[in-house]
Design a protein around this motif. Structure first.
Motif, PDB file in Angstrom:
ATOM      1  N   CYS A 358      -4.552  -0.230  -9.517  1.00 42.67           N
ATOM      2  CA  CYS A 358      -3.628   0.322  -8.520  1.00 42.67           C
ATOM      3  C   CYS A 358      -4.354   1.308  -7.617  1.00 42.67           C
ATOM      4  O   CYS A 358      -4.062   2.510  -7.606  1.00 42.67           O
ATOM      5  CB  CYS A 358      -2.449   1.005  -9.214  1.00 42.67           C
ATOM      6  SG  CYS A 358      -1.420  -0.105 -10.175  1.00 42.67           S
ATOM      7  N   GLU A 359      -5.315   0.824  -6.863  1.00 38.75           N
ATOM      8  CA  GLU A 359      -6.034   1.676  -5.917  1.00 38.75           C
ATOM      9  C   GLU A 359      -5.172   1.842  -4.670  1.00 38.75           C
ATOM     10  O   GLU A 359      -4.601   0.879  -4.155  1.00 38.75           O
ATOM     11  CB  GLU A 359      -7.386   1.040  -5.582  1.00 38.75           C
ATOM     12  CG  GLU A 359      -8.316   1.940  -4.795  1.00 38.75           C
ATOM     13  CD  GLU A 359      -8.078   1.850  -3.305  1.00 38.75           C
ATOM     14  OE1 GLU A 359      -8.172   2.899  -2.628  1.00 38.75           O
ATOM     15  OE2 GLU A 359      -7.775   0.736  -2.821  1.00 38.75           O
ATOM     16  N   LEU A 360      -5.051   3.091  -4.180  1.00 37.36           N
ATOM     17  CA  LEU A 360      -4.090   3.426  -3.142  1.00 37.36           C
ATOM     18  C   LEU A 360      -4.163   2.506  -1.932  1.00 37.36           C
ATOM     19  O   LEU A 360      -3.144   1.961  -1.499  1.00 37.36           O
ATOM     20  CB  LEU A 360      -4.280   4.890  -2.705  1.00 37.36           C
ATOM     21  CG  LEU A 360      -3.438   5.355  -1.509  1.00 37.36           C
ATOM     22  CD1 LEU A 360      -1.956   5.250  -1.819  1.00 37.36           C
ATOM     23  CD2 LEU A 360      -3.821   6.779  -1.120  1.00 37.36           C
ATOM     24  N   ASP A 361      -5.319   2.339  -1.336  1.00 35.92           N
ATOM     25  CA  ASP A 361      -5.418   1.547  -0.116  1.00 35.92           C
ATOM     26  C   ASP A 361      -4.969   0.105  -0.344  1.00 35.92           C
ATOM     27  O   ASP A 361      -4.277  -0.486   0.493  1.00 35.92           O
ATOM     28  CB  ASP A 361      -6.855   1.552   0.411  1.00 35.92           C
ATOM     29  CG  ASP A 361      -7.171   2.812   1.191  1.00 35.92           C
ATOM     30  OD1 ASP A 361      -6.235   3.609   1.416  1.00 35.92           O
ATOM     31  OD2 ASP A 361      -8.329   3.002   1.580  1.00 35.92           O
ATOM     32  N   ARG A 362      -5.367  -0.462  -1.474  1.00 36.37           N
ATOM     33  CA  ARG A 362      -4.983  -1.851  -1.756  1.00 36.37           C
ATOM     34  C   ARG A 362      -3.482  -1.948  -2.020  1.00 36.37           C
ATOM     35  O   ARG A 362      -2.834  -2.894  -1.580  1.00 36.37           O
ATOM     36  CB  ARG A 362      -5.783  -2.406  -2.934  1.00 36.37           C
ATOM     37  CG  ARG A 362      -5.537  -3.903  -3.148  1.00 36.37           C
ATOM     38  CD  ARG A 362      -6.314  -4.427  -4.336  1.00 36.37           C
ATOM     39  NE  ARG A 362      -7.733  -4.538  -4.054  1.00 36.37           N
ATOM     40  CZ  ARG A 362      -8.295  -5.603  -3.474  1.00 36.37           C
ATOM     41  NH1 ARG A 362      -7.552  -6.613  -3.074  1.00 36.37           N
ATOM     42  NH2 ARG A 362      -9.590  -5.634  -3.285  1.00 36.37           N
ATOM     43  N   VAL A 363      -2.932  -0.962  -2.746  1.00 31.75           N
ATOM     44  CA  VAL A 363      -1.494  -0.991  -2.997  1.00 31.75           C
ATOM     45  C   VAL A 363      -0.727  -0.905  -1.682  1.00 31.75           C
ATOM     46  O   VAL A 363       0.265  -1.614  -1.471  1.00 31.75           O
ATOM     47  CB  VAL A 363      -1.078   0.148  -3.943  1.00 31.75           C
ATOM     48  CG1 VAL A 363       0.445   0.218  -4.063  1.00 31.75           C
ATOM     49  CG2 VAL A 363      -1.696  -0.050  -5.322  1.00 31.75           C
ATOM     50  N   LEU A 364      -1.190  -0.033  -0.788  1.00 27.11           N
ATOM     51  CA  LEU A 364      -0.528   0.100   0.510  1.00 27.11           C
ATOM     52  C   LEU A 364      -0.565  -1.218   1.281  1.00 27.11           C
ATOM     53  O   LEU A 364       0.477  -1.735   1.715  1.00 27.11           O
ATOM     54  CB  LEU A 364      -1.224   1.175   1.340  1.00 27.11           C
ATOM     55  CG  LEU A 364      -0.705   2.604   1.244  1.00 27.11           C
ATOM     56  CD1 LEU A 364      -1.601   3.527   2.056  1.00 27.11           C
ATOM     57  CD2 LEU A 364       0.727   2.703   1.750  1.00 27.11           C
TER      58      LEU A 364
END
Length: 682
Positions: A358-364
């Motif tokens: 759940c890495e922030l940029d990828r989740v976004l």
């Protein structure tokens, strides 16, 4: 706009897309002159409306009033967006001054007897005016707002109302500032890194940075979050450190220092009770709930106490299990730690690695934006050429299916000392067809900022919060109403959380999770068993979480059912007695917010309304079932939901719109099942 105002960068018409403020051109010293000029302009506009010799019409009175004050709206959209996520001493000082200036300004308008007479005459004859539903609701709200501001009172009572509202504005602003200051001052210093056992390397690095930023040559600083429960307590293995963090959290704003808020609490509730009486209400709760979707305070209390009884029974069973697991007596600082141990022990596979996917940029990009694309046909194009109000703020252009830009979305995700705790959405520019204005909205979170080159990995709670706040953003971005005061999230307080809670359902939905859940180092997709375990854990609400929320909601109502005749002079004693009366005896599970740092109700807009989250969740749980029954992540479903709710704002009755969407009146059953409070089958 006069020459003085035109030269002020706060009031200058922005040439950036959708009126995004040119933050780089604005200095803090520009704000007070801007507000002063904007209020003068607004009063001149209102004078023209109030003194109009023509008979009152919807267009020349209500609509004209609605569309007036654009300079003031622009200044407010900029300044009040800055104060929450990036304040400083100067901005705090300005905020304090503006709190009373703006309240006095609003009172001057609402209590203008000429203006009120025009609005009242239209309201009396509105059945004859051939208004649209949106116009009818706008007229009704303008009339009720004026009455509730004291326009119908005798002169002496109006003066009391002015004094009370002005004082309340000052007190609530001060309350919020004191919480931020004492939360920062209460951070827990840990000298020996070994005492941070259980925290991730990223969390330990952030604690070291915090200590260095605070001037410590060594050691680590555990920054506090806004709620009573601190997320680090689920991980810290050192019981003494857990206790120190818990004690620091619960002692905030009650330490007898310059940040103590207890006298503020007492004065705020006394003044709110006096205002309610002046307006003919029994108490502040009745005054507030009269404008919400809930019928009255008694109905809210009944829902909360029924849920509390079930939650407390589940909590007893939960405590028995945890005590057996811990093999020792468990204190308030230990509960979430042992809940996490129980969750790990009962999971078929451990969830320790879930955040790695759940890495922030990828989740976004592949999660939050992906779901919005599937449901609502939106694309999000990052604009590195557009600058936010802080270097950490990112800006996206929001593009619809026709390829047209419909607004801007700003993301401000990392914690900093200048940012108040929690997570929220804010409008910088409100959508309005009448003004040809498209929305500029921002989501604010408080994630730990990673070191350069390191990923920002989200816990399950943080993942849910990201989707939740984006649900609010969608409510603003997809708004399609005529009038700015009916735009997006400008709905009854106990309905505003509904769209955001619905959006949480997509965080772990298979069609969304499969898009974003990739290992931050290897790029490998999340193992199916881990994905299933995450979904199973997310659908198991702990009794602890439900109890702490319900305790806070009932505490809020207890404070605001105080009448003008009641005498309360001890915050802690009142809190203790109110919780005991609601069935929350003992100190094992304190409320999600104790009174002294309950910013939602003493510093924000949720007074007598913290129940809204659970009230909205009744609608949310039913809507989740509707989405799933209709096939889930489909464009047709998103279109229907947007047409019924997200695009309509307060231009329609929200409960009627919801009934039309799901085909029935929402019932509590799905909520009880979701929270594990449904009665076991006999």
């Amino acid at each position: 706009m006069d020459n003085r105002a035109a030269a002020n960068p706060v009031l200058a018409q922005s040439t950036l897309p959708h009126g995004l403020p040119d933050f780089a051109s604005i200095d803090d010293d520009d704000f007070l002159p801007a507000f002063t000029a904007a209020m003068e302009t607004h009063l001149a506009e209102v004078e023209s409306i109030a003194s109009d010799s023509r008979p009152a019409t919807f267009a020349n009175t209500v609509e004209a009033l609605e569309l007036s004050g654009r300079d003031l709206a622009r200044a407010s959209g900029i300044f009040f967006n800055l104060v929450g996520p990036d304040t400083n001493p100067k901005r705090n000082e300005i905020s304090q001054q503006l709190s009373t200036m703006l309240t006095d300004h609003a009172n001057t308008i609402s209590m203008d007897q000429r203006l009120f007479a025009r609005i009242a005459s239209l309201h009396e004859h509105k059945a004859e005016l051939d208004l649209t539903e949106a116009q009818d609701r706008l007229l009704t709200k303008r009339y009720r707002d004026a009455v509730r501001s004291g326009a119908g009172l005798a002169a002496d009572d109006q003066e009391q109302m002015r004094q009370i509202s002005s004082r309340l504005a000052y007190l609530t602003t001060t309350f919020s500032q004191k919480i931020l200051d004492d939360t920062n001052a209460s951070a827990v210093f840990v000298a020996d890194v070994a005492e941070l056992d259980g925290l991730s390397p990223g969390e330990i690095a952030a604690a070291r940075r915090a200590a260095a930023d605070a001037g410590h040559d060594s050691g680590h600083l555990i920054a506090l979050e806004l709620p009573t429960s601190q997320s680090v307590l689920t991980s810290l293995t050192d019981r003494d450190v857990r206790q120190r963090v818990f004690d620091a959290s619960t002692a905030r704003c009650t330490r007898g220092n310059e940040h103590d808020t207890r006298e503020l609490v007492l004065e705020i509730v006394r003044l709110r009770a006096r205002r309610a009486r002046l307006l003919g209400y029994t108490d502040h709760a009745e005054y507030v709930i009269a404008e919400e979707t809930a019928p009255n305070p008694a109905a809210v209390v009944e829902l909360l106490t029924d849920l509390a009884a079930s939650a407390l029974r589940a909590g007893g069973r939960e405590l028995t299990r945890l005590t057996r697991l811990a093999d020792e007596e468990i204190g308030p600082a230990d509960l979430t730690f042992w809940l996490e141990r129980e969750r790990r022990a009962s999971a078929e596979i451990p969830l320790d690695d879930f955040a790695d996917y759940c890495e922030l940029d990828r989740v976004l990009t592949d999660g939050v934006f992906h779901a919005a694309g599937k449901l609502y046909g939106l694309r999000f194009v990052e604009r590195s050429d557009l600058v936010g109000y802080h270097p950490d703020v990112r800006v996206w252009d929001v593009i619809n299916e026709a390829g047209r830009s419909i607004g801007l979305f700003l993301g401000d995700y990392y914690a900093r000392p200048s940012k108040r705790g929690g997570a929220w959405m804010n409008n910088i520019v409100d959508q309005s067809l009448a003004l040809s204005a498209q929305p500029v909205v921002v989501n604010v979170l408080n994630l730990t900022k990673p070191d350069d080159g390191e990923p920002c990995l989200l816990t399950m709670d943080q993942l849910t919060t990201l989707f939740h706040e984006f649900g609010h953003a969608l409510h603003g971005l997809l708004s399609a109403v005529d009038y700015p005061s009916q735009s997006g999230t400008s709905v009854p307080r106990d309905f505003v959380e509904f769209p955001s809670q619905v959006n949480e359902m997509w965080a772990l939905h298979p069609d969304v999770l499969s898009q974003y859940a990739r290992h931050h180092e290897t790029g490998e997709p999340i193992p199916p068993a881990l994905a299933d375990a995450a979904r199973a854990a997310a659908t198991t609400e702990s009794a602890h979480a439900t109890i702490e929320y319900l305790a806070a909601a009932l505490l809020d109502l207890a404070w605001h059912r105080i009448t003008a005749d009641d005498v309360v002079d001890d915050v802690e004693r009142f809190e203790r007695d109110a919780l005991a009366a609601a069935g929350f005896t003992g100190d094992l599970i304190p409320p999600r917010y104790r009174s002294a740092y309950f910013n939602h109700i003493f510093g924000g807009g949720y007074s007598a309304g913290y129940y809204s989250y659970i009230w909205s969740e009744v609608l949310d749980a039913e809507t989740e079932q509707w989405f799933l029954a209709e096939g889930g992540l489909l464009r047709a479903n998103g279109r229907r939901f947007a047409e019924a709710t997200l695009s309509r704002g307060d231009s329609v009755d929200p409960l009627v719109a919801h009934r039309e969407l799901i085909g029935k009146t929402a019932e509590i059953g799905p909520l009880l099942t979701r929270r594990g409070l449904a009665a076991a089958p006999s």
